[in-house]
Every structure is written in C-alpha cells, then in structure tokens.
Design a protein around this motif. Structure first.
Motif, short mmCIF file in Angstrom:
data_model
loop_
_atom_site.label_atom_id
_atom_site.label_comp_id
_atom_site.label_asym_id
_atom_site.label_seq_id
_atom_site.Cartn_x
_atom_site.Cartn_y
_atom_site.Cartn_z
N ILE A 1 4.21 4.33 0.32
CA ILE A 1 3.39 3.12 0.27
C ILE A 1 2.77 2.98 -1.12
O ILE A 1 2.10 3.90 -1.60
N GLU B 1 0.04 1.20 -3.83
CA GLU B 1 -1.39 0.95 -3.67
C GLU B 1 -1.71 -0.46 -3.17
O GLU B 1 -2.59 -0.63 -2.32
N ARG C 1 -1.11 -0.36 0.50
CA ARG C 1 -2.11 0.46 1.19
C ARG C 1 -3.44 -0.28 1.34
O ARG C 1 -4.08 -0.25 2.40
N TRP D 1 -6.42 7.69 0.38
CA TRP D 1 -4.99 7.79 0.70
C TRP D 1 -4.73 7.58 2.19
O TRP D 1 -3.59 7.72 2.64
N ASP E 1 -4.08 5.89 5.90
CA ASP E 1 -3.28 4.76 6.36
C ASP E 1 -3.46 4.48 7.85
O ASP E 1 -2.62 3.86 8.48
#
Length: 304
Positions: free
Chosen positions: A21, A23, A26, A70, A72
C-alpha cells in the motif's frame, strides 16, 4: 509455540505475492475507516450502547492521537450485552452501507468476533483468497466478556478458550486453504512448520465445520455473572492474557483520534501496558504488525 501471525512476520516483506500500500492509499483507507467508526458509533449512541477503541487503535490514540502511521485497520470493543444488541440491530441500522460477519448470526462467520465490511470496496487478504466471506475494508469489534470470580474456574475456562480458538483457526486453514497462501507460508522453515501444524490440526477437527466451531467458541466464552474482572478472549493475548479489572475499562473516556474524538478505556495506560509493555516505544520496522494484502480497492482512482 510460535503464533501464525508472528511466523508470517518472519518472512521478508519483499514478497511478490503481496500488494504494498502506498501512502496516499493508506491515508485514504484510514479516512474511510474513521467514517465507518463514526457511523457505527452513531448507532451505538442512538441505542445507548458502549463502544470504545481497542488494541492498536487505542494505542494509536495514546501514542499518535490517531492511527499508528503504518496501520491499515481499526479495532473496537464493546461489553457483551451491548455487542449482542448491536448485532441484532445491524440490519435495520447499518446494512445499507455495510456487511456483517459474526458468530451466532444468520451469516456464517469468518472470525471469532464481529467484522463489519464496507460494501463496494475490496481488501483481500492472503488467507482469504477463494473464501465465501466479504472482502471489503473492515472494522473489527471484540466483545468484552465477564469472567468467573473463582480463580481456578477462570484459569480452566481460559485454557479451554485458548484451545478452542486454536482449533477453530486451524479448521479455517484446512477448510479454506488456498495454494497462494500455502506458497507464501513455505518461504522458510519456521512458517512452513507452523502452516503444516495448523493444517494437520484443522484436518483432525474438520468433522465439525469452521462456522460451527466459531459459534461454539462464542457461546463458550460468555459468563453471565458480573465480577471484578473482564477479558477480551478474541484479543491479541487471548482469554488469560487479557483478563483485567472492570474499572480499567469502564467508564470509557474521550481521546483524540484523527479529526474525531473517540472513547478509550478509563485507564488506557494500564490497558495498553498489559497488551504491549512499553507501548510508547516505536517498534522496529520488522516487528510492525501488518495485514497480508493481495488486493485493495477503495472505489477511487487512488487504488488502481
């Protein structure tokens, strides 16, 4: 014995199987998850149900005033009584935009806890390839259970809960196994052994289908009588590792989470210390938890 997620983390992230993914995606994913949280929270407010951030999301609120950078996914938890009410009113309150997968509901569950998926999106994880469950972006909701007052009974119930959890997940790997996941888990000896053990145990207990194990576990971990302690049996540290005083969680308090104020445990420091130890310390990259994503589509041009 090494857990499956820890075993998977031992494999290099440079796998050609997984989707990385970027940025912008995300950030968009995190915005979508916050909106899902707000929608769920609004329904809970309408029905006077208690809901709060849990696990990594409660950690994010404490350390980053929002998502762990970080991260998700988004984790929530509710007292069992309120959790059951939310599941009952889901169809009338949230089904226009979302899908539900949870034990002891009309749909066969994927997990031992509730997952709410956003329709029209895709977040396909490695172990879910070919499964009949929803594959959208999701919010996890964990029931907070009362635990027996008697320490011996509490310990026995905790051990049996952990065994049932391990069997249920193992049956999932056997019943819904796919070649791509098997290939990924064969990348080193550690993960290969873990996968082979899971499948072997799953095979032994597959005379009962996965969804029945989920439903049985969900009924087993409930305790009607209230006492000093509660637990989140489906949390990261399982039944015994998540036993904590009720007063640590309730009543929840407000905390900043992105551009929203959500609720966290009353004593979030004690709650997070029990889960993570020194939770304010940023873990090295190789120890950061992740989902093993094959495909992501948020329904926008960011995700092509």
């Amino acid at each position: 014995m090494l857990g499956t997620r820890n075993a998977m983390n031992s494999i290099s992230n440079n796998s050609d199987i997984l989707h990385k993914i970027d940025e912008p995606t995300r950030k968009q994913l995190q915005r979508e998850l916050v909106q899902m949280y707000i929608d769920i929270e609004n329904v809970c407010k309408q029905h006077q149900l208690t809901i709060m951030l849990a696990g990594g999301s409660a950690l994010g609120a404490a350390r980053h005033r929002g998502f762990i950078p970080w991260d998700d996914d988004l984790d929530l938890m509710m007292p069992r009584h309120d959790y059951d009410i939310l599941l009952k009113i889901f169809d009338q309150s949230l089904s226009q935009k979302y899908e539900l997968s949870a034990p002891n509901t009309l749909n066969k569950p994927k997990n031992l806890f509730a997952k709410i998926y956003k329709k029209g999106t895709e977040f396909l994880e490695l172990q879910d390839i070919g499964t009949p469950f929803p594959h959208g972006i999701f919010v996890d909701i964990f029931p907070i259970e009362n635990v027996p007052n008697n320490k011996f009974i509490r310990t026995v119930k905790g051990i049996l809960s952990d065994v049932l959890s391990y069997i249920t997940v193992s049956v999932f790997y056997f019943q819904y196994g796919n070649l791509t996941f098997k290939k990924y888990m064969s990348k080193n000896k550690q993960t290969k052994r873990n996968y082979q053990l899971r499948v072997a145990i799953g095979s032994l207990f597959s005379f009962i289908p996965h969804h029945t194990w989920c439903n049985f576990f969900d009924r087993f971990v409930r305790t009607k009588a209230t006492g000093k302690y509660v637990s989140i049996p489906t949390g990261r540290k399982h039944y015994r590792g998540e036993i904590i005083e009720q007063s640590t969680l309730f009543p929840p308090v407000l905390a900043d989470f992105e551009d929203h104020q959500g609720k966290v445990p009353q004593d979030n420091n004690t709650y997070l210390t029990n889960l993570y130890g020194n939770y304010m310390k940023i873990p090295p990259i190789e120890q950061r938890e992740q989902h093993y994503i094959v495909k992501i589509d948020l329904g926008s041009n960011l995700n092509k």
